[in-house]
Design a protein around this motif. Sequence first.
Motif, PDB file in Angstrom:
ATOM      1  N   THR A 115       0.806  -1.218   0.000  1.00 48.11           N
ATOM      2  CA  THR A 115       0.000   0.000   0.000  1.00 48.11           C
ATOM      3  C   THR A 115       0.840   1.269   0.000  1.00 48.11           C
ATOM      4  N   ALA A 116       2.152   1.160   0.190  1.00 46.15           N
ATOM      5  CA  ALA A 116       2.998   2.359   0.276  1.00 46.15           C
ATOM      6  C   ALA A 116       3.014   3.133  -1.033  1.00 46.15           C
ATOM      7  N   ALA A 117       2.926   2.427  -2.154  1.00 41.42           N
ATOM      8  CA  ALA A 117       2.972   3.114  -3.450  1.00 41.42           C
ATOM      9  C   ALA A 117       1.803   4.070  -3.629  1.00 41.42           C
ATOM     10  N   ASN A 118       0.667   3.767  -2.986  1.00 43.94           N
ATOM     11  CA  ASN A 118      -0.485   4.646  -3.115  1.00 43.94           C
ATOM     12  C   ASN A 118      -0.334   5.932  -2.321  1.00 43.94           C
ATOM     13  N   LEU A 119       0.638   5.980  -1.416  1.00 42.16           N
ATOM     14  CA  LEU A 119       0.844   7.177  -0.601  1.00 42.16           C
ATOM     15  C   LEU A 119       1.733   8.200  -1.295  1.00 42.16           C
ATOM     16  N   LEU A 120       2.408   7.799  -2.377  1.00 38.39           N
ATOM     17  CA  LEU A 120       3.301   8.700  -3.094  1.00 38.39           C
ATOM     18  C   LEU A 120       2.557   9.386  -4.232  1.00 38.39           C
ATOM     19  N   PRO A 121       2.764  10.682  -4.413  1.00 40.99           N
ATOM     20  CA  PRO A 121       2.145  11.345  -5.574  1.00 40.99           C
ATOM     21  C   PRO A 121       2.782  10.863  -6.869  1.00 40.99           C
ATOM     22  N   GLN A 123       3.429  12.443  -9.539  1.00 40.73           N
ATOM     23  CA  GLN A 123       4.399  13.365 -10.116  1.00 40.73           C
ATOM     24  C   GLN A 123       5.794  13.163  -9.541  1.00 40.73           C
ATOM     25  N   ALA A 124       5.872  12.645  -8.300  1.00 37.94           N
ATOM     26  CA  ALA A 124       7.184  12.454  -7.673  1.00 37.94           C
ATOM     27  C   ALA A 124       7.973  11.341  -8.349  1.00 37.94           C
ATOM     28  N   LEU A 125       7.289  10.397  -8.987  1.00 32.65           N
ATOM     29  CA  LEU A 125       7.953   9.271  -9.637  1.00 32.65           C
ATOM     30  C   LEU A 125       8.027   9.426 -11.145  1.00 32.65           C
ATOM     31  N   LEU A 126       7.588  10.548 -11.665  1.00 35.42           N
ATOM     32  CA  LEU A 126       7.538  10.722 -13.114  1.00 35.42           C
ATOM     33  C   LEU A 126       8.929  10.683 -13.741  1.00 35.42           C
ATOM     34  N   VAL A 127       9.863  11.469 -13.217  1.00 36.14           N
ATOM     35  CA  VAL A 127      11.199  11.552 -13.821  1.00 36.14           C
ATOM     36  C   VAL A 127      11.952  10.224 -13.707  1.00 36.14           C
ATOM     37  N   THR A 164      -2.046  -2.229  -7.757  1.00 37.05           N
ATOM     38  CA  THR A 164      -2.009  -3.524  -7.079  1.00 37.05           C
ATOM     39  C   THR A 164      -2.071  -3.381  -5.565  1.00 37.05           C
ATOM     40  N   GLY A 165      -1.409  -2.374  -5.022  1.00 38.90           N
ATOM     41  CA  GLY A 165      -1.403  -2.197  -3.571  1.00 38.90           C
ATOM     42  C   GLY A 165      -2.787  -1.953  -3.013  1.00 38.90           C
ATOM     43  N   PHE A 166      -3.537  -1.053  -3.626  1.00 36.61           N
ATOM     44  CA  PHE A 166      -4.897  -0.768  -3.160  1.00 36.61           C
ATOM     45  C   PHE A 166      -5.782  -2.006  -3.255  1.00 36.61           C
ATOM     46  N   CYS A 167      -5.712  -2.707  -4.370  1.00 36.88           N
ATOM     47  CA  CYS A 167      -6.538  -3.904  -4.543  1.00 36.88           C
ATOM     48  C   CYS A 167      -6.149  -4.994  -3.553  1.00 36.88           C
ATOM     49  N   THR A 168      -4.856  -5.131  -3.265  1.00 35.41           N
ATOM     50  CA  THR A 168      -4.406  -6.117  -2.286  1.00 35.41           C
ATOM     51  C   THR A 168      -4.957  -5.797  -0.906  1.00 35.41           C
ATOM     52  N   PHE A 169      -4.921  -4.536  -0.539  1.00 31.12           N
ATOM     53  CA  PHE A 169      -5.445  -4.115   0.766  1.00 31.12           C
ATOM     54  C   PHE A 169      -6.933  -4.422   0.899  1.00 31.12           C
ATOM     55  N   VAL A 170      -7.707  -4.110  -0.138  1.00 32.84           N
ATOM     56  CA  VAL A 170      -9.155  -4.348  -0.086  1.00 32.84           C
ATOM     57  C   VAL A 170      -9.461  -5.843  -0.073  1.00 32.84           C
ATOM     58  N   LEU A 171      -8.817  -6.605  -0.944  1.00 32.63           N
ATOM     59  CA  LEU A 171      -9.114  -8.033  -1.048  1.00 32.63           C
ATOM     60  C   LEU A 171      -8.653  -8.812   0.179  1.00 32.63           C
ATOM     61  N   SER A 172      -7.543  -8.407   0.783  1.00 35.11           N
ATOM     62  CA  SER A 172      -7.081  -9.106   1.985  1.00 35.11           C
ATOM     63  C   SER A 172      -8.074  -8.929   3.124  1.00 35.11           C
ATOM     64  N   ASN A 173      -8.596  -7.732   3.289  1.00 32.40           N
ATOM     65  CA  ASN A 173      -9.617  -7.513   4.316  1.00 32.40           C
ATOM     66  C   ASN A 173     -10.897  -8.276   3.996  1.00 32.40           C
ATOM     67  N   TYR A 174     -11.240  -8.377   2.730  1.00 27.20           N
ATOM     68  CA  TYR A 174     -12.439  -9.109   2.349  1.00 27.20           C
ATOM     69  C   TYR A 174     -12.264 -10.604   2.584  1.00 27.20           C
ATOM     70  N   MET A 175     -11.093 -11.137   2.253  1.00 24.13           N
ATOM     71  CA  MET A 175     -10.858 -12.569   2.427  1.00 24.13           C
ATOM     72  C   MET A 175     -10.832 -12.974   3.898  1.00 24.13           C
ATOM     73  N   LYS A 176     -10.502 -12.042   4.774  1.00 23.54           N
ATOM     74  CA  LYS A 176     -10.487 -12.360   6.204  1.00 23.54           C
ATOM     75  C   LYS A 176     -11.886 -12.626   6.742  1.00 23.54           C
ATOM     76  N   THR A 177     -12.916 -12.129   6.027  1.00 21.21           N
ATOM     77  CA  THR A 177     -14.288 -12.370   6.467  1.00 21.21           C
ATOM     78  C   THR A 177     -14.812 -13.734   6.026  1.00 21.21           C
ATOM     79  N   ILE A 178     -14.097 -14.410   5.134  1.00 19.39           N
ATOM     80  CA  ILE A 178     -14.513 -15.742   4.681  1.00 19.39           C
ATOM     81  C   ILE A 178     -14.133 -16.768   5.742  1.00 19.39           C
ATOM     82  N   PRO A 179     -15.054 -17.597   6.194  1.00 16.11           N
ATOM     83  CA  PRO A 179     -14.740 -18.578   7.242  1.00 16.11           C
ATOM     84  C   PRO A 179     -13.605 -19.509   6.829  1.00 16.11           C
ATOM     85  N   LYS A 180     -12.665 -19.720   7.738  1.00 12.81           N
ATOM     86  CA  LYS A 180     -11.543 -20.601   7.453  1.00 12.81           C
ATOM     87  C   LYS A 180     -11.964 -22.060   7.351  1.00 12.81           C
TER      88      LYS A 180
END
Length: 290
Positions: A115-121, A123-127, A164-180
């Motif tokens: 999820t760290a990549a989503n915290l960076l603007p 424009q900072a990684l453009l160059v 990918t980071g955002f989707c991983t964060f959302v899906l991991s929380n969703y999968m935790k609700t599925i009974p083991k």
Amino acid sequence: MTAAVGRRRRPGRVVLRVFLTVMAVGWLFPVAWAFYNSLRDYDFTSTHGYFSFGGFTFDNYVNAWSRGNFGQTFYNSMIITIPSVVITLLLASSAAYVLARYSFRFNLALLALFTAANLLPQQALLVPLFRMFLNVEVPFWFSDSGSLYDTYYAVIAVNIAFQTGFCTFVLSNYMKTIPKEMTEAALVDGAGVFRQFWQVVLPLCRPALAALATLQITWVYNDFFWAVAFMRTGDKFPVTSSLQNLRGQFFTDYNLLSAGSVIVAIPTLVIFFLLQRHLRAGLTLGATKG
């Protein structure tokens, strides 16, 4: 007592409904206004004003399609959007399954890294990204420029990396609700890790995947920043560049531009209406337990 509580809550519910109605009208008005003006002739509106009634025509859509080269740009957007969304969801669901089902020392650190990549603007990684794609040499059968610059692959790779980071964060929380117990039962039946993921967990994540697919398609499809940064060939630009083609150097026909905006918005609206049932389920399931 129940009736008294209902009477006390009724004014609050009325205020809430009025507030939601006003917000909905505020969001829909620009879209409705653009659609209304897209059906009007520019000469009529320039003479009678935009708040007049009349001058209806479909010529704006015909002219916008031909001048904006929408056929080519729609194809370019499809090449960029489909692989970006499919690969992003595949990688994110795989990583989310590991993070949600297995406990190890660097579990939280790995999730934070995703999820760290989503915290960076952006424009900072453009160059750095521009120099990297420009200097990475590839065979000419892979790219006409001899590098990853000015290719669809560069735009696709950046979209995958950022989403990918955002989707991983959302899906991991969703999968935790599925009974083991469901995966444990599959394990008893002889299913390996891959079969548990592919045949048990992933089908149960269909609402979440549909919700994320809708959001990802909208974000990647509407992106123009990365295409401008990593492409120089006009024939490779996505559909958002067509709106720029409808703007003149000294004069802009806003009725024509409104028609182009409506054409650009049609695919995302179709995707939303096709997946709206799964989208609502994906946004609400897992929010409560019991």
